[in-house]
Design a protein around this motif. Structure first.
Motif, short mmCIF file in Angstrom:
data_model
loop_
_atom_site.label_atom_id
_atom_site.label_comp_id
_atom_site.label_asym_id
_atom_site.label_seq_id
_atom_site.Cartn_x
_atom_site.Cartn_y
_atom_site.Cartn_z
N ARG A 50 35.59 -12.30 -15.76
CA ARG A 50 35.33 -11.59 -17.02
C ARG A 50 33.86 -11.26 -17.07
N ASN A 52 30.78 -8.79 -19.22
CA ASN A 52 30.41 -8.54 -20.61
C ASN A 52 31.29 -7.44 -21.18
N GLU A 53 31.57 -7.52 -22.47
CA GLU A 53 32.34 -6.49 -23.18
C GLU A 53 33.72 -6.24 -22.57
N GLU A 54 34.41 -7.30 -22.20
CA GLU A 54 35.78 -7.23 -21.69
C GLU A 54 35.91 -6.47 -20.37
N LYS A 55 34.81 -6.14 -19.75
CA LYS A 55 34.85 -5.47 -18.46
C LYS A 55 34.80 -6.52 -17.35
N ALA A 56 35.62 -6.34 -16.35
CA ALA A 56 35.65 -7.29 -15.24
C ALA A 56 34.51 -7.00 -14.27
N ARG A 81 34.03 -16.94 -15.70
CA ARG A 81 35.41 -17.20 -16.13
C ARG A 81 36.32 -16.23 -15.38
N LEU A 83 39.57 -14.16 -14.21
CA LEU A 83 40.65 -13.46 -14.90
C LEU A 83 41.98 -14.13 -14.58
N GLU A 87 45.57 -10.20 -15.88
CA GLU A 87 44.33 -9.45 -16.13
C GLU A 87 43.80 -8.83 -14.83
N GLU A 90 45.88 -5.81 -14.17
CA GLU A 90 45.52 -4.79 -15.17
C GLU A 90 44.19 -4.13 -14.85
N GLN A 91 43.20 -4.93 -14.48
CA GLN A 91 41.84 -4.41 -14.23
C GLN A 91 41.72 -3.70 -12.87
#
Length: 170
Positions: A50, A52-56, A81, A83, A87, A90-91
């Motif tokens: 993970r 910043n700002e939900e961007k992997a 952290r 994923l 996730e 998804e990413q």
């Protein structure tokens, strides 16, 4: 299928035919090393965190390296952290066991750990649990569009020193 997106991605360099697909699983570092016939350290594993700002963000490291929480936090300014498998899919568009920094579903920052620099070539996955490609460290840098080389892993230095000392004893 994810390996197809990686093959399409590698067409721009005429390298899609260099992707190896195996009858056996290469989903883990040890399985990939056994399948390919190299030491586990030469498997370039891609780890998803993970950002910043939900961007992997992706860290590509040698197979024998482990992320050092302190180094990671110092470099990126946040706690590492990983994923979840959902996730990751998804990413990246790639399932666990085939994650690589190529043919990604979303724009993701990729960082290469210096643990890979001791090898001329490495073997990253290619989007499936039974694929890989042999690339030089410069090719991994180019093809992954990595932001930069980073020093966020541990464990591999000890192993490298141990191997060096064992070679001196022989």
């Amino acid at each position: 299928m994810s390996v197809e997106s990686v093959k399409t991605y590698f067409k721009q360099w005429n390298r899609e035919m260099d992707i190896m697909e195996f009858e056996t699983s290469s989903a883990t570092v040890d399985q990939a090393a056994e399948t390919i016939g190299v030491i586990p350290a030469r498997i370039a594993k891609t780890l998803s965190f993970r950002g910043n700002e939900e961007k992997a963000i992706l860290i590509v490291a040698a197979g024998d390296a482990k992320v050092d929480n302190k180094k990671f936090r110092q470099k990126f300014g946040f706690k590492p952290r990983m994923l979840t498998p959902d996730e990751v899919l998804e990413q990246t568009g790639h399932a666990i066991g085939g994650v690589c920094p190529f043919g990604l579903k979303n724009e993701i920052d990729v960082f290469l750990d210096i643990s890979m620099q001791r090898f001329e070539t490495l073997f990253p996955a290619c989007g499936s649990t039974n694929s890989a490609i042999e690339l030089s460290k410069d090719e991994i840098l180019q093809y992954s569009s990595a932001v930069e080389w980073v020093d966020v892993c541990k464990g591999w230095e000890d192993e490298a020193l141990l191997k060096d000392s064992q070679q001196l004893e022989v």
